[in-house]
Scaffold this active site. Structure first.
Site, PDB file in Angstrom:
ATOM      1  N   HIS A 240      -4.260   6.202  -1.086  1.00 54.07           N
ATOM      2  CA  HIS A 240      -4.768   6.172   0.290  1.00 54.07           C
ATOM      3  C   HIS A 240      -3.664   6.470   1.304  1.00 54.07           C
ATOM      4  O   HIS A 240      -3.961   6.790   2.460  1.00 54.07           O
ATOM      5  CB  HIS A 240      -5.383   4.800   0.559  1.00 54.07           C
ATOM      6  CG  HIS A 240      -6.688   4.848   1.315  1.00 54.07           C
ATOM      7  ND1 HIS A 240      -7.500   5.952   1.399  1.00 54.07           N
ATOM      8  CD2 HIS A 240      -7.323   3.876   2.046  1.00 54.07           C
ATOM      9  CE1 HIS A 240      -8.571   5.685   2.118  1.00 54.07           C
ATOM     10  NE2 HIS A 240      -8.483   4.428   2.530  1.00 54.07           N
TER      11      HIS A 240
ATOM     12  N   TYR B  22       0.801  -1.225   0.000  1.00 56.20           N
ATOM     13  CA  TYR B  22       0.000   0.000   0.000  1.00 56.20           C
ATOM     14  C   TYR B  22       0.835   1.276   0.000  1.00 56.20           C
ATOM     15  O   TYR B  22       0.282   2.371  -0.133  1.00 56.20           O
ATOM     16  CB  TYR B  22      -0.909   0.022   1.228  1.00 56.20           C
ATOM     17  CG  TYR B  22      -1.899  -1.121   1.277  1.00 56.20           C
ATOM     18  CD1 TYR B  22      -3.031  -1.122   0.467  1.00 56.20           C
ATOM     19  CD2 TYR B  22      -1.697  -2.209   2.129  1.00 56.20           C
ATOM     20  CE1 TYR B  22      -3.938  -2.171   0.510  1.00 56.20           C
ATOM     21  CE2 TYR B  22      -2.601  -3.260   2.176  1.00 56.20           C
ATOM     22  CZ  TYR B  22      -3.717  -3.235   1.359  1.00 56.20           C
ATOM     23  OH  TYR B  22      -4.612  -4.274   1.396  1.00 56.20           O
TER      24      TYR B  22
ATOM     25  N   TYR C  88      -4.321  -0.982   9.979  1.00 55.46           N
ATOM     26  CA  TYR C  88      -4.996  -0.613   8.740  1.00 55.46           C
ATOM     27  C   TYR C  88      -5.820   0.655   8.948  1.00 55.46           C
ATOM     28  O   TYR C  88      -6.212   1.008  10.057  1.00 55.46           O
ATOM     29  CB  TYR C  88      -5.867  -1.767   8.237  1.00 55.46           C
ATOM     30  CG  TYR C  88      -5.029  -2.855   7.596  1.00 55.46           C
ATOM     31  CD1 TYR C  88      -4.576  -2.727   6.287  1.00 55.46           C
ATOM     32  CD2 TYR C  88      -4.658  -3.980   8.312  1.00 55.46           C
ATOM     33  CE1 TYR C  88      -3.781  -3.702   5.702  1.00 55.46           C
ATOM     34  CE2 TYR C  88      -3.864  -4.972   7.745  1.00 55.46           C
ATOM     35  CZ  TYR C  88      -3.431  -4.815   6.438  1.00 55.46           C
ATOM     36  OH  TYR C  88      -2.633  -5.769   5.865  1.00 55.46           O
TER      37      TYR C  88
ATOM     38  N   ASN D  50      -8.847   1.596   8.471  1.00 53.37           N
ATOM     39  CA  ASN D  50     -10.184   1.631   9.071  1.00 53.37           C
ATOM     40  C   ASN D  50     -10.196   1.366  10.569  1.00 53.37           C
ATOM     41  O   ASN D  50     -11.256   1.425  11.203  1.00 53.37           O
ATOM     42  CB  ASN D  50     -11.126   0.647   8.350  1.00 53.37           C
ATOM     43  CG  ASN D  50     -10.675  -0.791   8.455  1.00 53.37           C
ATOM     44  OD1 ASN D  50      -9.569  -1.080   8.898  1.00 53.37           O
ATOM     45  ND2 ASN D  50     -11.546  -1.705   8.042  1.00 53.37           N
TER      46      ASN D  50
ATOM     47  N   ASP E  32      -5.840  11.483   2.345  1.00 54.57           N
ATOM     48  CA  ASP E  32      -6.294  11.595   0.954  1.00 54.57           C
ATOM     49  C   ASP E  32      -7.746  12.047   0.928  1.00 54.57           C
ATOM     50  O   ASP E  32      -8.515  11.742   1.840  1.00 54.57           O
ATOM     51  CB  ASP E  32      -6.152  10.253   0.240  1.00 54.57           C
ATOM     52  CG  ASP E  32      -6.988   9.152   0.905  1.00 54.57           C
ATOM     53  OD1 ASP E  32      -6.808   8.930   2.117  1.00 54.57           O
ATOM     54  OD2 ASP E  32      -7.818   8.532   0.217  1.00 54.57           O
TER      55      ASP E  32
ATOM     56  N   ASN F 105     -12.983   5.950   5.636  1.00 54.60           N
ATOM     57  CA  ASN F 105     -13.033   5.043   6.782  1.00 54.60           C
ATOM     58  C   ASN F 105     -12.026   5.410   7.869  1.00 54.60           C
ATOM     59  O   ASN F 105     -12.288   5.197   9.057  1.00 54.60           O
ATOM     60  CB  ASN F 105     -12.805   3.607   6.323  1.00 54.60           C
ATOM     61  CG  ASN F 105     -13.977   3.049   5.550  1.00 54.60           C
ATOM     62  OD1 ASN F 105     -15.117   3.471   5.746  1.00 54.60           O
ATOM     63  ND2 ASN F 105     -13.717   2.125   4.644  1.00 54.60           N
TER      64      ASN F 105
END
Length: 204
Positions: free
Chosen positions: A28, A23, A78, A80, A105, A126
């Site tokens: 993100h 990622y 993560y 969320n 973002d 999220n």
């Protein structure tokens, strides 16, 4: 950013993102890219946080005599579920929500633009939703880094979890630098002055 001390109440500047190489270069994770830029410019390195799933770098933004203490933080969870680590860091460093700065973002802002605000909705983000839940308020600062909306019917989740396009990468470094400047501006000058500076810019 210069060596920190504990004389002034700090700001907690959080770069939102997902962990791991998969990622790291995605839209993100631009919040974490911004914090990496600030840390790199200062010659600092992140280290594991105490009592939180995050890495942190303590320092000061600005020049001696007109600076402010900051804790830069990147969660290692993560996106969320990033609220829990941020809440733990805010408690550990005694930072109230109005001095928490989330760098993230934003699909509702065109790529290559930076906007700032205090409070407001999460817009389906999220990370922000979990941060609001954990802090118990929407009233924290946001440095919103535009990544634009997907085109051609592409799903928003796929869009933010994908790397920047070849065209976007040509100006990505400048966007990250602008967002880093926005972080410094909102911490040192206050939200209103920072908004006047960055919101008045024409899209490049």
């Amino acid at each position: 950013m210069t060596v920190s001390d504990r004389r002034a109440g700090p700001y907690l500047v959080v770069g939102l993102g997902n962990p791991g190489a998969k990622y790291a270069a995605t839209r993100h994770n631009i919040g974490q890219m911004v914090l990496d830029h600030i840390a790199g410019a200062a010659g600092g390195r992140f280290a594991a946080a105490r009592r939180a799933q995050a890495v942190v770098l303590e320092g000061r933004l600005g020049t001696p005599g007109s600076d402010a203490r900051v804790i830069l933080a990147k969660t290692t969870t993560y996106m969320n579920v990033s609220g829990g680590p941020v809440k733990a860091l805010a408690a550990y460093y005694d930072v109230p929500p109005e001095r928490v700065v989330a760098v993230h973002d934003e699909v509702d802002i065109p790529f290559d633009a930076v906007r700032l605000k205090l409070g407001g909705g999460e817009g389906g983000h999220n990370g922000l939703r979990d941060l609001t839940r954990a802090l118990g308020t929407k009233d924290y600062l946001r440095v919103r880094v535009g990544v634009g909306r997907p085109v051609g019917g592409r799903d928003t989740a796929d869009h933010v979890l994908a790397p920047f396009s070849t065209t976007e990468r040509r100006s990505l470094d400048l966007l990250i630098s602008d967002a880093a400047d926005a972080v410094e501006s909102v911490v040192l000058e206050g939200l209103t002055a920072a908004q006047q500076r960055f919101h008045s810019r024409e899209a490049r």
